[in-house]
Design an enzyme around this catalytic site. Structure first.
Site, PDB file in Angstrom:
ATOM      1  N   SER A 197       9.748  18.895  71.517  1.00 35.55           N
ATOM      2  CA  SER A 197      10.608  17.870  72.121  1.00 35.55           C
ATOM      3  C   SER A 197      10.373  17.651  73.608  1.00 35.55           C
ATOM      4  O   SER A 197      10.892  16.686  74.175  1.00 35.55           O
ATOM      5  CB  SER A 197      12.080  18.218  71.875  1.00 35.55           C
ATOM      6  OG  SER A 197      12.388  18.101  70.498  1.00 35.55           O
ATOM      7  N   HIS A 236      23.220  11.938  64.442  1.00 41.87           N
ATOM      8  CA  HIS A 236      23.899  11.753  65.717  1.00 41.87           C
ATOM      9  C   HIS A 236      24.681  10.448  65.798  1.00 41.87           C
ATOM     10  O   HIS A 236      25.352  10.177  66.803  1.00 41.87           O
ATOM     11  CB  HIS A 236      22.871  11.756  66.854  1.00 41.87           C
ATOM     12  CG  HIS A 236      22.220  13.088  67.097  1.00 41.87           C
ATOM     13  ND1 HIS A 236      21.101  13.505  66.413  1.00 41.87           N
ATOM     14  CD2 HIS A 236      22.541  14.095  67.959  1.00 41.87           C
ATOM     15  CE1 HIS A 236      20.740  14.709  66.848  1.00 41.87           C
ATOM     16  NE2 HIS A 236      21.599  15.091  67.789  1.00 41.87           N
TER      17      HIS A 236
END
Length: 659
Positions: free
Chosen positions: A339, A382
C-alpha cells in the site's frame, strides 16, 4: 761488400714507412682504447654503477596509507592501524624449495604458524606464482613480542624481514558494514577485471604486491581509486645472503584521499539497534538535498573479520543465516511495495484527470473483473470514499477502480517520476533497479499482453511491482519536496564538498501533490488513520506517512472466501512483509524515511513504529523524548528506550536536544 748509396737510401725509406705505419697503428689502437675507456668509464658510468648495485641494492614499493572514511560530523568509520608483519623474499631465502621451506620452518619455531600457513606461504613463494624478487607477507598482526623475536633472530632467517605497515580497521564494526564494505587481498578475478577495464599496462603496480588489499564491496570498492593513493619507493642495501643492512633512501607515496559521508554515525547506530534482530532495512533521507542520513540493513556483520581473514565457521554462519546478513537489503532487496505504492496510483489518476480529490468510489469490500474477485482488506467494505479517506484508511477498492481509469502506462510514468524502477547512482554494491512495469515491459519480458488484472494488482503495489527501501525513501522525499531529489552518500572528498545540483520540479501539479500529502497526514493523525498508533504527538514534528503490507504467498481458495490466515499462525518465511514510508515535519518536511521488515506482518504495527523512532532520532538529535509520543504509549516507550540504551555504546547517543 759495401752497399750502394742508392740501396741504403731505399732501405732507410722502407724502414721509416714501416715505423710510421706501426706507430700510426699503435696510436690508433691507443686512441680507440682511450675512447672506449672514456665511454665505459664516463658515459656508461651510471649504467654500470646500477648493474653493480643490483647485487646489493633492492628497490621496493611502499604501499600508501589508505584514505580515511568519516561520517558527516567527522567521526571515524574506516581507518588504519599499525600492523606488525613479517615478509620473506624468495630470491634471498634460498635457491631451492627445500632451502625456502627450511627458513619457514625455522620461522614457525619463533612465531605461531599453522601447517596451512606454511603451505600457503610456499604456494605464494613459488616463482611461477609470484616473482622471486617480490616480498611475500607470511604473517601479520603480530604482537610486539613476536615481532621483536624475529628481529633478534634475523641472522638465522635469510630473506626474512620484520616490517611495520598499516591495516584497515572499522571501529564501528556492524554499523557500516553494508554501506562502507570492507577490503581484502587482490584476487585473480580482481586483476583480470582491472586488466580488461584499464589495459594490462595501466594496472597499478601496487596491485601486484601479494596480499595487498583493495575494496571488495560498498564505498571501499566503488571509491577504490580515490581511497588507494599512489605508491612510494625505498632503496635498501642487502648483504651477500640477502639480509637487509640499511635503508638508503625513500620517497613516500601519496596518501589516499579522505572521504566524508552524508550519513550520521549516531543515527545509523540508533537505527541499527532499533531494528534489532529483524531481517529489515531502514533509510533516512534529507528531503532538501538528498543526503542519506542513515542506510541500515539488518542483521549486519563485522567487516573486520574479512580484513583479518574470516574463518570457515564464521563465514558459514553468515551465508547460512536465514536473515541473510551479508545482503545489503537497502539497495539489493526488491520487495512488493504494497500500500505504500498507493500514492503513485493516486497521483497518476489525478494527473490523468480521471479523478479529483473529491471523487467518490463505493467500496463494498471487493470488485469483480472478468469473473475474478479482488478483495479489499476490510471485508465489509468502506462505503463511499474519496481520495483522502482512501489513503487514510487504505481502501483497496478505491485504487482498484481509479487504476483502471488511469491505466498502467500512466501509473508507470508517475512511478518513474517518483524514483521507482530506476537504479540510483550511489557507490554501493549490487544496486537493484526494482521493477516499475508497463505494457511494453511485460510483452518484452514474458511475451504476454498486459491484462486488467495486472493493473489492479499493481495499483496496490503487488503483482509485478518491486521497489527497494532506497527507492521508497526517494519516493517519500519527492512527494514531500515536490522536486526530483536524488540520493547521495558522498559528502566531501578531502574536505572539498561534492556539489549538489539543484533538483528540478516533479512536473506534478502542486494542488494534486498537496492532496496526496494531506491523505498521508490523515494516515498518521486522522481519527481512523491506519498509522495513527505510530504518530508523533509533538505538534512541531507531526509526520505524514503510509504503511504497507506486502503479500508473499498465494491465498488458498478457502482464504479468498473467509480471509487470510493471521501472520502469527504462519511459518516466518510465509508471513507478509511490513513496510512504511513517511516524512516529517508535516508543515516543513526535512527528513523522509522508509522501512521494510521482511516477513514482519502488518506495516502499521511493525514498520510504522520503527519509522517514527528513526525520524524522531534524526529530528531531535538524540534519544527521542517521551513527550514526542502519545500519552497512552509512554510506559511502553519508556521500556523500549531503556532496553535500547543497554544495546547502544556508552555515550554514543545523547539525550535529545529538541524537547
Amino acid at each position: 761488400m759495401r752497399r750502394a748509396p742508392r740501396d741504403t737510401e731505399a732501405t732507410a725509406r722502407s724502414v721509416t714507412r714501416r715505423a710510421l705505419l706501426m706507430g700510426g697503428g699503435m696510436a690508433a689502437m691507443v686512441a680507440a682504447l682511450g675512447a672506449r675507456m672514456r665511454f665505459l668509464g664516463v658515459e656508461q658510468a651510471d649504467q654500470f654503477r646500477l648493474l653493480a648495485e643490483e647485487n646489493r641494492i633492492n628497490i621496493r614499493l611502499i604501499p600508501p596509507a589508505r584514505g580515511l572514511i568519516q561520517d558527516r560530523n567527522g567521526k571515524l568509520i574506516a581507518g588504519n592501524e599499525q600492523n606488525y608483519r613479517v615478509v620473506i623474499t624468495r630470491e634471498n631465502a634460498g635457491k631451492t624449495d627445500a632451502e625456502v621451506e627450511d627458513v619457514l620452518n625455522r620461522l614457525s619455531n619463533i612465531i605461531p604458524m599453522t601447517a596451512q600457513d606454511l603451505a600457503d606461504a610456499m604456494k605464494e613463494l613459488n616463482p611461477r606464482v609470484n616473482s622471486a624478487f617480490v616480498p611475500i607477507t607470511v604473517a601479520e598482526r603480530l604482537s610486539w613480542t613476536d615481532f621483536s623475536k624475529i628481529a633478534i633472530n634475523a641472522p638465522a632467517l635469510p630473506g626474512v624481514s620484520p616490517e611495520v605497515g598499516l591495516s584497515r580497521v572499522y571501529p564501528r564494526d556492524v554499523d557500516f558494514a553494508h554501506v562502507v564494505g570492507y577490503v581484502g587481498p587482490v584476487s585473480e578475478k580482481d586483476l583480470s577485471e582491472l586488466k580488461e577495464k584499464e589495459g594490462a599496462e595501466n594496472v597499478d603496480p601496487l596491485l601486484m604486491i601479494p596480499r595487498f588489499q583493495i575494496g571488495k564491496i560498498g564505498v571501499e570498492k566503488w571509491m577504490e581509486d580515490t581511497l588507494r593513493g599512489s605508491a612510494g619507493t625505498k632503496r635498501i642495501e642487502v648483504n651477500a645472503v640477502g639480509r637487509v643492512m640499511r635503508e638508503l633512501d625513500r620517497e613516500e607515496g601519496l596518501k589516499g584521499k579522505d572521504l566524508r559521508l552524508t550519513i550520521d554515525a549516531d543515527v545509523q547506530n540508533f537505527v541499527q539497534a532499533r531494528l534489532g534482530e529483524e531481517s529489515a532495512a531502514c533509510v533516512v533521507m534529507d528531503v532538501n538535498n538528498g543526503d542519506i542520513i542513515a542506510a541500515v540493513s539488518s542483521p549486519s556483520f563485522d567487516p573486520n573479520l574479512f580484513v583479518r581473514g574470516i574463518s570457515s565457521a564464521d563465514y558459514a554462519a553468515l551465508t547460512e543465516h536465514d536473515h541473510r546478513p551479508l545482503a545489503n537489503k537497502v539497495v539489493q532487496g526488491a520487495y512488493p511495495p504494497g500500500s505504500t505504492f498507493k500514492m503513485v496510483t493516486a497521483l497518476a489518476a489525478l494527473e490523468a484527470g480521471v479523478i479529483d480529490e473529491n471523487t467518490n468510489v463505493r467500496c463494498p469490500g471487493f470488485i469483480e473483473v472478468g469473473g475474478i474477485r479482488f478483495n479489499c482488506w476490510k471485508r465489509g467494505g468502506h462505503g463511499a470514499v474519496n481520495l483522502k479517506r482512501a489513503l487514510s484508511e487504505s481502501c483497496d477498492v478505491f485504487f482498484y477502480d481509479v487504476s483502471q481509469k488511469a491505466g498502467i502506462d500512466i501509473m508507470a510514468e508517475m512511478g518513474h517520476k517518483l524514483g521507482l524502477g530506476q537504479r540510483h547512482d550511489l557507490p554501493m554494491s549490487a544496486i537493484s533497479a526494482g521493477t516499475m512495469p508497463n505494457k511494453a515491459w511485460k510483452q518484452e519480458k514474458y511475451q504476454k499482453a498486459w491484462v486488467i488484472g495486472d493493473t489492479i494488482n499493481a495499483s496496490i503495489g503487488q503483482g509485478y511491482v518491486l521497489a527497494t527501501p532506497l527507492q521508497l525513501a526517494v519516493m517519500a522525499s519527492r512527494i514531500a519536496a515536490g522536486r526530483q531529489v536524488a540520493p547521495r552518500i558522498i559528502h566531501s572528498v578531502n574536505d572539498i564538498e561534492v556539489p549538489v545540483a539543484e533538483a528540478e520540479g516533479l512536473g506534478v501539479d502542486g494542488s494534486k501533490l498537496r492532496a496526496v500529502q494531506m491523505g498521508m497526514f490523515e494516515v498518521m493523525n486522522g481519527a481512523h488513520g491506519t498509522g495513527r498508533g505510530s504518530r508523533i504527538a509533538d505538534d512541531t514534528m507531526l509526520m505524514c506517512g503510509k504503511s504497507g503490507t506486502a503479500q508473499v504467498r498465494n491465498f488458498s481458495e478457502a482464504e479468498k472466501l473467509t480471509g487470510a490466515r493471521k501472520n502469527e499462525s504462519l511459518p516466518w518465511r510465509m508471513r507478509d512483509h511490513a513496510l512504511f514510508v513517511g516524512f516529517a515535519p508535516a508543515n516543513a518536511p526535512r527528513y523522509a524515511v522508509s522501512v521494510v521488515v521482511e516477513h514482519g506482518g502488518g506495516g502499521s504495527a511493525v514498520a510504522g513504529p520503527i519509522a517514527r523512532d528513526a525520524l524522531l532520532r534524526a529530528l531531535t538529535g538524540g534519544i527521542p523524548p517521551i513527550s514526542a509520543y502519545p500519552t497512552n504509549q509512554h510506559e511502553s516507550i519508556k521500556n523500549m528506550l531503556n532496553d535500547l540504551r543497554l544495546r547502544l555504546p556508552d555515550g554514543s547517543q545523547p539525550e535529545a536536544s529538541k524537547v
